[in-house]
Motif scaffolding. Structure first.
Motif, mmCIF file in Angstrom:
data_model
loop_
_atom_site.group_PDB
_atom_site.id
_atom_site.type_symbol
_atom_site.label_atom_id
_atom_site.label_comp_id
_atom_site.label_asym_id
_atom_site.label_seq_id
_atom_site.Cartn_x
_atom_site.Cartn_y
_atom_site.Cartn_z
ATOM 1 N N GLU A 37 0.892 -1.200 0.032
ATOM 2 C CA GLU A 37 -0.555 0.038 0.218
ATOM 3 C C GLU A 37 1.279 1.004 0.326
ATOM 4 N N VAL A 38 0.417 2.195 -0.468
ATOM 5 C CA VAL A 38 1.202 3.642 -0.966
ATOM 6 C C VAL A 38 -0.003 4.802 -0.709
ATOM 7 N N SER A 39 0.096 5.770 -0.313
ATOM 8 C CA SER A 39 -0.672 6.961 -0.325
ATOM 9 C C SER A 39 -0.169 7.695 -0.767
ATOM 10 N N SER A 40 -1.332 8.194 -1.430
ATOM 11 C CA SER A 40 -1.119 9.621 -2.996
ATOM 12 C C SER A 40 0.342 11.085 -2.377
ATOM 13 N N GLY A 41 1.103 10.766 -3.163
ATOM 14 C CA GLY A 41 2.353 11.908 -2.511
ATOM 15 C C GLY A 41 3.636 11.572 -1.960
ATOM 16 N N GLU A 42 3.005 9.935 -1.622
ATOM 17 C CA GLU A 42 4.490 9.061 -0.988
ATOM 18 C C GLU A 42 5.372 9.065 -2.203
ATOM 19 N N ARG A 43 6.072 9.553 -1.431
ATOM 20 C CA ARG A 43 7.708 8.680 -2.429
ATOM 21 C C ARG A 43 7.342 6.965 -2.235
ATOM 22 N N TYR A 44 8.225 6.462 -3.043
ATOM 23 C CA TYR A 44 8.251 5.015 -2.345
ATOM 24 C C TYR A 44 9.285 4.529 -3.544
ATOM 25 N N ALA A 45 10.270 2.997 -3.430
ATOM 26 C CA ALA A 45 11.158 2.433 -3.882
ATOM 27 C C ALA A 45 10.920 1.329 -4.347
ATOM 28 N N VAL A 46 11.632 0.893 -5.428
ATOM 29 C CA VAL A 46 11.704 -0.335 -5.579
ATOM 30 C C VAL A 46 13.212 -1.112 -6.139
ATOM 31 N N VAL A 47 13.363 -1.867 -5.382
ATOM 32 C CA VAL A 47 14.704 -2.068 -5.283
ATOM 33 C C VAL A 47 14.777 -3.636 -6.349
ATOM 34 N N VAL A 48 15.726 -3.846 -6.855
ATOM 35 C CA VAL A 48 15.513 -5.327 -7.792
ATOM 36 C C VAL A 48 17.035 -5.454 -7.347
ATOM 37 N N TYR A 49 17.286 -6.999 -6.343
ATOM 38 C CA TYR A 49 18.791 -7.397 -5.966
ATOM 39 C C TYR A 49 18.480 -8.465 -7.490
ATOM 40 N N LEU A 50 19.750 -8.619 -8.282
ATOM 41 C CA LEU A 50 20.258 -9.301 -9.347
ATOM 42 C C LEU A 50 21.925 -9.569 -9.346
ATOM 43 N N GLU A 51 21.375 -11.144 -9.474
ATOM 44 C CA GLU A 51 23.162 -12.260 -10.055
ATOM 45 C C GLU A 51 22.703 -13.233 -10.874
ATOM 46 N N THR A 52 23.583 -12.528 -11.667
ATOM 47 C CA THR A 52 23.774 -13.116 -13.316
ATOM 48 C C THR A 52 24.949 -14.239 -13.225
ATOM 49 N N PRO A 53 24.815 -15.104 -13.748
ATOM 50 C CA PRO A 53 26.512 -15.957 -13.505
ATOM 51 C C PRO A 53 26.583 -15.315 -15.014
ATOM 52 N N GLY A 54 28.350 -14.864 -14.244
ATOM 53 C CA GLY A 54 29.811 -14.430 -16.031
ATOM 54 C C GLY A 54 28.883 -13.540 -15.916
ATOM 55 N N ALA A 55 28.090 -12.883 -15.282
ATOM 56 C CA ALA A 55 28.066 -11.008 -15.538
ATOM 57 C C ALA A 55 29.275 -10.336 -15.410
ATOM 58 N N ILE A 56 29.470 -9.052 -15.813
ATOM 59 C CA ILE A 56 30.338 -8.418 -14.867
ATOM 60 C C ILE A 56 29.321 -6.684 -14.502
ATOM 61 N N ARG A 57 28.512 -6.782 -15.737
ATOM 62 C CA ARG A 57 27.313 -5.590 -15.357
ATOM 63 C C ARG A 57 26.135 -6.056 -15.757
ATOM 64 N N PRO A 58 24.875 -6.556 -14.536
ATOM 65 C CA PRO A 58 23.741 -7.373 -14.930
ATOM 66 C C PRO A 58 22.712 -6.280 -15.008
ATOM 67 N N LEU A 59 23.355 -4.909 -14.658
ATOM 68 C CA LEU A 59 22.171 -4.716 -14.557
ATOM 69 C C LEU A 59 21.864 -3.760 -15.777
ATOM 70 N N ALA A 60 20.817 -3.337 -16.718
ATOM 71 C CA ALA A 60 19.536 -2.645 -17.365
ATOM 72 C C ALA A 60 20.211 -1.740 -17.222
#
Length: 551
Positions: free
Chosen positions: A479-502
């Motif tokens: 749940e979030v309220s009108s005007g509320e700032r919120y963050a969506v956080v994603v942890y990624l672990e990609t085998p063999g990658a050195i830059r896994p975040l698009a």
């Protein structure tokens, strides 16, 4: 003696009276048997058992994948059949499952093809998993004590595909169209693959004009494009729209049109993985791919093309310059049908965008030995109705342009959004840059600054098998309220990658010269303990989206 005779006579009379009362003579005796088991079993007992099972945790363990009635609408019918939704079959059994009519479900795997009559309940179609298992050569059992179904494939084969398969024969190929003189093959391939995924249940035609002119890239229809541009357009909900809303070839478009479908998942199949490509065609539909074409139109000629057999094969080092759709294959298609000398047989059946005057009514064969076929592949695997969520929050309209990382396989990325009204955050969307990526998704309510990440709460986790774009639905919306700032956080672990975040950034390509990098607030972290503003590392936007519903 007299007393004994009277006693015996009285006893006989009582016995006769009892026999008459309970009708124990003749055929009526069977009614007592029905009362004590038969009628109660069929009319009363089975529904009671089903109700008990449905009120409990019902588990289906299919090929070692677990499905429960907490997440999927699995249920026991009144006759004690275990019913599973048709939409679940494709991934549960790793097969093709399509409704050709409300009374005809066709399921295919390897050389097996079975037709069943589904059951409709509350707008969802179901099939008896036991009947299906027996027809598909699965071992099946149901343990009522722990309410668990177990179905396992009894085949020794490691492949789920037959030696030959052609979507044209399955009514799962979209209309053959003609791109004319424009460089729009990439958009024709994308829309044709989308349309194929929806067939045979839904027959539609999407607008190529809109995809090529109402996106966030600076390019005209002569410039050409690539599949990542189509992915960005679809992931941003800029389209697709219907062909009739924005007809092809008139030089005009309407960027105010709203998407008629929401594409929530697009899988990128590993290059030259022919088994994975074939499996995708079987399960989902047409696979968009690229090749180097020495032909420029249906009327052209080439030493790499044999028009007699509609057979093409390029051997060389040139990079792809044309997109088509793989709609089938034939492992035994003769190598002698090609104009070049080849090591072996086999070809993909491909849909082109040069009209029905090319090849076999617009279709041609590309050898397995072609240098580029199957190198870049995308299949559209989740196409929702446009009312699936109320709103999308995003800042990456140009999508996956580059990648960021700390020279290691893992990274945390986050985007901050402001709720426009009282809402539920129901899902997050992000790109996966490599196969077998582990992910975790977190939400931070009432975001203020970097220290707010100390209060992030995990809402989802899992592993994704292929690169691509994915939407992860939360079991419990936030749940979030009108005007509320919120963050969506994603942890990624990609085998063999050195830059896994698009990330989205200006790579110097003229088509990205209009990219807006001031519309996002993103953060990255090496280990999840300390987050820094992404713009301190690179002027870019992080490719993470949020999907919400109004309260």
């Amino acid at each position: 003696m007299k007393y004994s005779k009277r006693y015996i006579a009285f006893t006989l009379i009582m016995v006769m009276a009892l026999l008459l009362k309970f009708n124990t003579f003749g055929e009526d005796y069977s009614k007592i048997g029905d009362f004590r088991g038969g009628e109660l079993e069929s009319d009363h007992w089975s529904p009671l058992v089903a109700a008990d099972v449905n009120d409990s945790l019902l588990t289906a363990l299919i090929d070692n994948k677990t499905y429960t009635n907490e997440k999927y609408p699995i249920y026991m019918a009144d006759d004690r059949s275990i019913m599973v939704p048709v939409d679940m079959l494709r991934d549960a059994l790793n097969c093709s499952a399509h409704l050709y009519s409300p009374t005809e479900l066709v399921v295919e795997k390897r050389n097996l093809s079975v037709t069943l009559r589904p059951v409709e309940k509350d707008g969802v179609y179901y099939v008896d998993v036991k009947d299906l298992s027996l027809l598909m050569e699965y071992n099946y059992s149901f343990d009522i004590s722990n309410k668990t179904i177990i179905a396992t494939d009894s085949s020794d084969s490691t492949s789920v595909v037959p030696a030959r398969y052609d979507l044209r024969e399955k009514q799962r190929v979209s209309t053959i169209r003609n791109q004319g003189n424009y460089g729009t093959c990439w958009a024709f391939a994308a829309t044709s693959a989308l349309e194929s995924t929806l067939l045979p249940e839904q027959k539609t035609m999407f607008s190529v004009d809109h995809m090529t002119m109402s996106n966030s890239f600076l390019a005209n229809q002569y410039d050409g494009g690539e599949y990542t541009m189509g992915m960005a357009y679809l992931a941003a909900w800029q389209g697709p729209v219907y062909e009739e809303q924005d007809p092809y070839g008139d030089g005009e478009t309407n960027s105010e049109l709203e998407a008629v479908r929401h594409v929530q998942e697009m899988q990128i199949i590993e290059g030259k993985n022919y088994e994975a490509i074939k499996t995708a065609v079987l399960k989902y539909g047409g696979v968009q791919t690229s090749l180097y074409s020495t032909l420029t139109s249906a009327a052209g000629g080439s030493g790499y093309y044999n028009p007699e057999h509609s057979a093409y094969c390029y051997i060389g080092t040139e990079k792809p310059n044309h997109d088509v759709v793989i709609i089938g294959w034939d492992d035994n298609y003769s190598k002698n049908n090609f104009s070049v000398e080849l090591e072996g047989d086999g070809a993909f059946i491909c849909q082109n965008s040069w009209g029905d005057g090319f090849g076999e009514n617009g279709v041609f064969y590309v050898s397995y030995y072609d240098s580029n076929i199957g190198t870049h592949n995308i299949v559209y695997t989740r196409i929702d109705d446009a009312d699936n969520y109320d709103k999308i929050y995003q800042s990456d309209l140009c999508g996956w342009v580059g990648q960021m990382g700390y020279n290691q396989e893992s990274i945390f990325g986050a985007n901050v959004f402001t709720a426009e009204e009282d809402e539920w955050i129901r899902a997050a969307g992000f790109y996966v840059t490599g196969p077998q990526t582990k992910y975790r998704v977190y939400i931070v309510n009432r975001f203020e600054n970097e220290s707010s990440f100390d209060y992030m709460v995990e809402v989802a986790q899992g592993t994704i098998g292929q690169a691509g774009y994915y939407t992860i639905d939360f079991d419990n919306p936030v749940e979030v309220s009108s005007g509320e700032r919120y963050a969506v956080v994603v942890y990624l672990e990609t085998p063999g990658a050195i830059r896994p975040l698009a990330v989205e950034f200006d790579s110097g390509d003229y088509r990205l010269s209009t990219v807006d990098l001031d519309d996002g607030e993103g953060y990255i972290s090496y280990n999840g303990a300390k987050f820094v503003d992404v713009k301190t590392k690179k002027d870019c936007n992080i490719c993470i989206k949020a999907y919400t519903d109004r309260k």
